[in-house]
Design a protein around this motif. Structure first.
Motif, short mmCIF file in Angstrom:
data_model
loop_
_atom_site.label_atom_id
_atom_site.label_comp_id
_atom_site.label_asym_id
_atom_site.label_seq_id
_atom_site.Cartn_x
_atom_site.Cartn_y
_atom_site.Cartn_z
N TYR A 291 1.21 -0.95 -0.10
CA TYR A 291 0.27 0.18 -0.24
C TYR A 291 0.78 1.17 0.08
CZ TYR A 291 -3.25 3.57 1.51
OH TYR A 291 -3.93 4.66 1.81
N SER A 292 0.60 2.08 -0.84
CA SER A 292 1.62 3.28 -1.22
C SER A 292 1.10 4.57 0.08
CB SER A 292 1.45 3.85 -2.17
OG SER A 292 2.20 4.88 -2.47
N LEU A 293 1.60 4.78 0.73
CA LEU A 293 1.00 6.12 1.59
C LEU A 293 0.88 7.04 0.89
CD1 LEU A 293 2.20 3.44 3.92
CD2 LEU A 293 2.81 5.39 5.12
N SER A 294 -0.14 7.81 1.33
CA SER A 294 -0.58 9.19 0.74
C SER A 294 0.58 10.30 0.65
CB SER A 294 -2.01 9.65 0.26
OG SER A 294 -1.85 9.41 1.82
N GLU A 295 1.42 10.27 1.94
CA GLU A 295 1.86 11.18 3.11
C GLU A 295 3.43 10.73 2.70
OE1 GLU A 295 0.32 12.59 6.80
OE2 GLU A 295 -1.94 11.51 6.12
N ASP A 296 3.92 11.57 2.57
CA ASP A 296 5.23 11.78 2.84
C ASP A 296 6.00 11.52 4.13
OD1 ASP A 296 5.88 11.27 0.08
OD2 ASP A 296 6.61 13.59 -0.02
N ARG A 297 5.21 11.96 4.80
CA ARG A 297 5.62 12.41 6.09
C ARG A 297 5.05 11.32 6.95
NH1 ARG A 297 6.34 17.66 8.51
NH2 ARG A 297 6.37 16.60 10.74
N ILE A 298 5.90 10.48 7.76
CA ILE A 298 4.75 10.08 9.05
C ILE A 298 5.06 9.92 10.30
CG2 ILE A 298 4.61 7.69 9.94
CD1 ILE A 298 5.32 7.25 7.22
N THR A 299 3.59 10.56 10.04
CA THR A 299 2.99 10.69 11.82
C THR A 299 2.31 9.95 12.28
OG1 THR A 299 0.67 12.30 10.32
CG2 THR A 299 3.16 13.40 10.58
N GLN A 300 1.69 10.37 13.75
CA GLN A 300 0.52 10.43 14.11
C GLN A 300 -1.17 10.11 13.14
OE1 GLN A 300 0.04 10.66 18.27
NE2 GLN A 300 -1.69 10.89 18.70
#
Length: 107
Positions: A66-75
């Motif tokens: 699954y490709s995350l839509s955000e470049d920064r991982i946050t809560q």
């Protein structure tokens, strides 16, 4: 995708525990920085071989990325999503796929 050409991917792999009475299955989601979903799966499967070997589990050679839509991982960042077509009503769907009674989980 970031300037370095890498994105975040959540990869779900499935394992079978051989050292427990009922040999439960484990669905495990890990995060990877990769240039593509295929590369993320390759990285996850390689790590999964070590995980299975170190714990005497069986790696079932099943992976979904699954490709995350955000470049920064946050809560609260979504790390995996899967759509499944089904004619089942909501309670039956949950009972069939997620709440069979055989799950090892905190409630």
């Amino acid at each position: 995708m970031t300037d370095d050409g890498l994105g975040w991917y959540g990869v779900r792999c499935v394992f079978r525990w051989n050292d427990r009475e009922h040999r439960p299955y484990e669905e495990r989601i890990t995060l990877w920085r990769a240039a593509s979903a295929a590369q993320a799966i390759e990285l996850a499967e390689r790590e999964g071989r070590d995980y299975a070997r170190d714990n005497r589990f069986e790696q079932l050679n099943f992976a979904q990325a699954y490709s995350l839509s955000e470049d920064r991982i946050t809560q609260g960042t979504e790390v995996f999503s899967l759509l499944r077509d089904s004619a089942l009503k909501p309670d039956a769907y949950l009972d069939n796929y997620f709440d069979t009674g055989g799950e090892h989980q905190a409630r």
